[in-house]
Motif scaffolding. Structure first.
Motif, PDB file in Angstrom:
ATOM      1  N   LEU A  89      -3.988   2.405  -9.797  1.00 41.10           N
ATOM      2  CA  LEU A  89      -3.764   1.482  -8.684  1.00 41.10           C
ATOM      3  C   LEU A  89      -2.553   1.904  -7.869  1.00 41.10           C
ATOM      4  O   LEU A  89      -2.582   1.909  -6.637  1.00 41.10           O
ATOM      5  CB  LEU A  89      -3.545   0.065  -9.223  1.00 41.10           C
ATOM      6  N   ARG A  90      -1.490   2.254  -8.563  1.00 40.46           N
ATOM      7  CA  ARG A  90      -0.273   2.678  -7.872  1.00 40.46           C
ATOM      8  C   ARG A  90      -0.517   3.946  -7.064  1.00 40.46           C
ATOM      9  O   ARG A  90      -0.091   4.068  -5.917  1.00 40.46           O
ATOM     10  CB  ARG A  90       0.838   2.903  -8.894  1.00 40.46           C
ATOM     11  N   ASP A  91      -1.245   4.890  -7.644  1.00 38.83           N
ATOM     12  CA  ASP A  91      -1.504   6.155  -6.959  1.00 38.83           C
ATOM     13  C   ASP A  91      -2.330   5.953  -5.695  1.00 38.83           C
ATOM     14  O   ASP A  91      -2.141   6.659  -4.706  1.00 38.83           O
ATOM     15  CB  ASP A  91      -2.234   7.124  -7.896  1.00 38.83           C
ATOM     16  N   MET A  92      -3.269   5.001  -5.735  1.00 35.36           N
ATOM     17  CA  MET A  92      -4.137   4.765  -4.578  1.00 35.36           C
ATOM     18  C   MET A  92      -3.531   3.807  -3.569  1.00 35.36           C
ATOM     19  O   MET A  92      -4.148   3.500  -2.550  1.00 35.36           O
ATOM     20  CB  MET A  92      -5.493   4.232  -5.048  1.00 35.36           C
ATOM     21  N   GLY A  93      -2.337   3.286  -3.853  1.00 39.56           N
ATOM     22  CA  GLY A  93      -1.700   2.367  -2.924  1.00 39.56           C
ATOM     23  C   GLY A  93      -2.229   0.950  -3.002  1.00 39.56           C
ATOM     24  O   GLY A  93      -2.114   0.195  -2.039  1.00 39.56           O
ATOM     25  N   LEU A  94      -2.796   0.555  -4.156  1.00 42.48           N
ATOM     26  CA  LEU A  94      -3.399  -0.770  -4.303  1.00 42.48           C
ATOM     27  C   LEU A  94      -2.598  -1.673  -5.228  1.00 42.48           C
ATOM     28  O   LEU A  94      -3.070  -2.740  -5.610  1.00 42.48           O
ATOM     29  CB  LEU A  94      -4.826  -0.635  -4.848  1.00 42.48           C
ATOM     30  N   GLU A  95      -1.404  -1.274  -5.605  1.00 45.20           N
ATOM     31  CA  GLU A  95      -0.633  -2.046  -6.578  1.00 45.20           C
ATOM     32  C   GLU A  95      -0.310  -3.447  -6.057  1.00 45.20           C
ATOM     33  O   GLU A  95      -0.421  -4.439  -6.783  1.00 45.20           O
ATOM     34  CB  GLU A  95       0.655  -1.305  -6.930  1.00 45.20           C
ATOM     35  N   ASP A  96       0.075  -3.562  -4.789  1.00 44.49           N
ATOM     36  CA  ASP A  96       0.427  -4.867  -4.231  1.00 44.49           C
ATOM     37  C   ASP A  96      -0.785  -5.785  -4.164  1.00 44.49           C
ATOM     38  O   ASP A  96      -0.693  -6.985  -4.463  1.00 44.49           O
ATOM     39  CB  ASP A  96       1.026  -4.694  -2.834  1.00 44.49           C
TER      40      ASP A  96
END
Length: 380
Positions: A89-96
């Motif tokens: 998620l963090r790598d794809m920019g979806l963490e937030d």
């Protein structure tokens, strides 16, 4: 920005009140002074935020207040299903987005099961990267992931193999796969991909030369089926112009399983004949490709008079077989090809030279080594 933070503050208090100013500041990534101002703003807007004073105090909602702002946006709902792989998620920019989705779900849960996300996180964790390998995140991953979510055509510059030539492709990105710490894109090449896009700023002569260099026949064949690309070989990505019509029958998991099996079998181009002890038979699937080991063992005949079984094994190459089968030590005897047997013969001679033959022989299983009872073995 502030409106989103105020909503998040209400949801936090709804899901796990009371919370101190320090706890809220840490969750919201603001100062405690900002938390105080936000609480005042919520109170003025009619949200019953109450501050308890003292050591056990904190902010809480009074009167059983519950906000109805818990509906998941599409991006949040999609990210929620990936929340078991936080690194991805963090790598794809979806963490937030995933964090907001989890918070909304927690706020909507009944108090008796509100600790379910915490207890699940305490018990299960997925660590995707392989052992002894530092995972690297392709810098273009967020842009590619956004195109996958939105069905956007991408124009990419792709490097073929390590140090290979670069080609330009217009792709329809269908899905992303994280395999042993490496990211792969499953995509279909647009059949009538226009020239331009990446590198279009160069002179017309250079652009035409590159267009001439491309293999149009290969491009047409690629467009007929989905293909797999390693993301760390992408050197540039740009929107390719609009959306594509996704084939809803495409099954990403089934496609990947089929391609992974085809790849594993395609690299097994050499054949070796090995005689294995019982221990060697048990260790073979752990030393070589498991599928190749299963096939070899299934086709093997009965053990010989010494209890050893001869198998014919598919391997990637003689060099790879040498590295893999060395792990079996004396439990494997190479019969063919002769060149591979010679490699192991040289290994055995080097080991003999290294360890020597003048010392005491190693005791057989079940025997004690000389002096094992604590007494010496010196001459009289």
């Amino acid at each position: 920005m502030r409106a989103a933070r105020l909503i998040k503050m209400v949801l936090l208090l709804q899901s796990r009140q009371p919370m101190t100013a320090a706890e809220l500041a840490r969750e919201l990534e603001v100062s405690e002074r900002t938390v105080t101002r936000d609480a005042q703003a919520l109170s003025e807007a009619g949200v019953p935020v109450y501050a308890d004073r003292g050591r056990a105090g904190g902010y809480r909602l009074v009167g059983g207040y519950r906000t109805r702002l818990t509906g998941l946006a599409r991006g949040e709902a999609e990210a929620l299903f990936l929340s078991g792989v936080p690194g991805a998620l963090r790598d794809m920019g979806l963490e937030d987005a995933a964090s907001a989705a989890r918070l909304k779900v927690s706020a909507a849960l009944l108090p008796a099961v509100r600790d379910a996300p915490r207890t699940a996180a305490q018990r299960f964790h997925l660590d995707a990267p392989a052992w002894f390998r530092e995972p690297t995140v392709p810098p273009l991953l967020p842009a590619v992931a956004d195109a996958v979510w939105s069905d956007l055509v991408l124009t990419v510059r792709y490097r073929r193999g390590e140090g290979g030539t670069e080609v330009v492709r217009e792709l329809e990105p269908y899905g992303l796969v994280l395999k042993a710490g490496a990211w792969y894109l499953c995509a279909r090449v647009a059949e009538h991909a226009p020239d331009g896009g990446l590198g279009a700023h160069r002179s017309g002569t250079a652009a035409r030369a590159e267009a001439t260099h491309r293999d149009k026949t290969t491009r047409g064949a690629e467009a007929a089926a989905h293909r797999v690309y390693r993301l760390d070989r992408f050197t540039a990505v740009e929107p390719g112009g609009g959306r594509f019509a996704r084939d809803e029958t495409f099954d990403l998991a089934a496609f990947w399983a089929e391609r992974a099996e085809q790849f594993a079998r395609s690299i097994l181009r050499a054949e070796v004949v090995v005689r294995l002890s019982e221990e060697g038979l048990r260790g073979l699937p752990h030393a070589v490709d498991p599928a190749a080991a299963r096939e070899a063992l299934a086709a093997a005949g009965p053990p010989d008079g010494h209890g050893r079984t001869t198998v014919t094994l598919l391997v990637e190459s003689e060099e790879v077989a040498h590295a893999q089968l060395r792990a079996l030590g004396p439990e494997a005897e190479i019969l063919a090809p002769a060149s591979l047997r010679e490699r192991f013969t040289r290994d055995a001679l080097r080991l003999t030279t290294l360890y020597g033959t003048g010392g005491p022989a190693a005791p057989a299983d079940g025997e004690e080594a000389p002096g094992a009872d604590g007494e010496g073995t010196g001459a009289a």
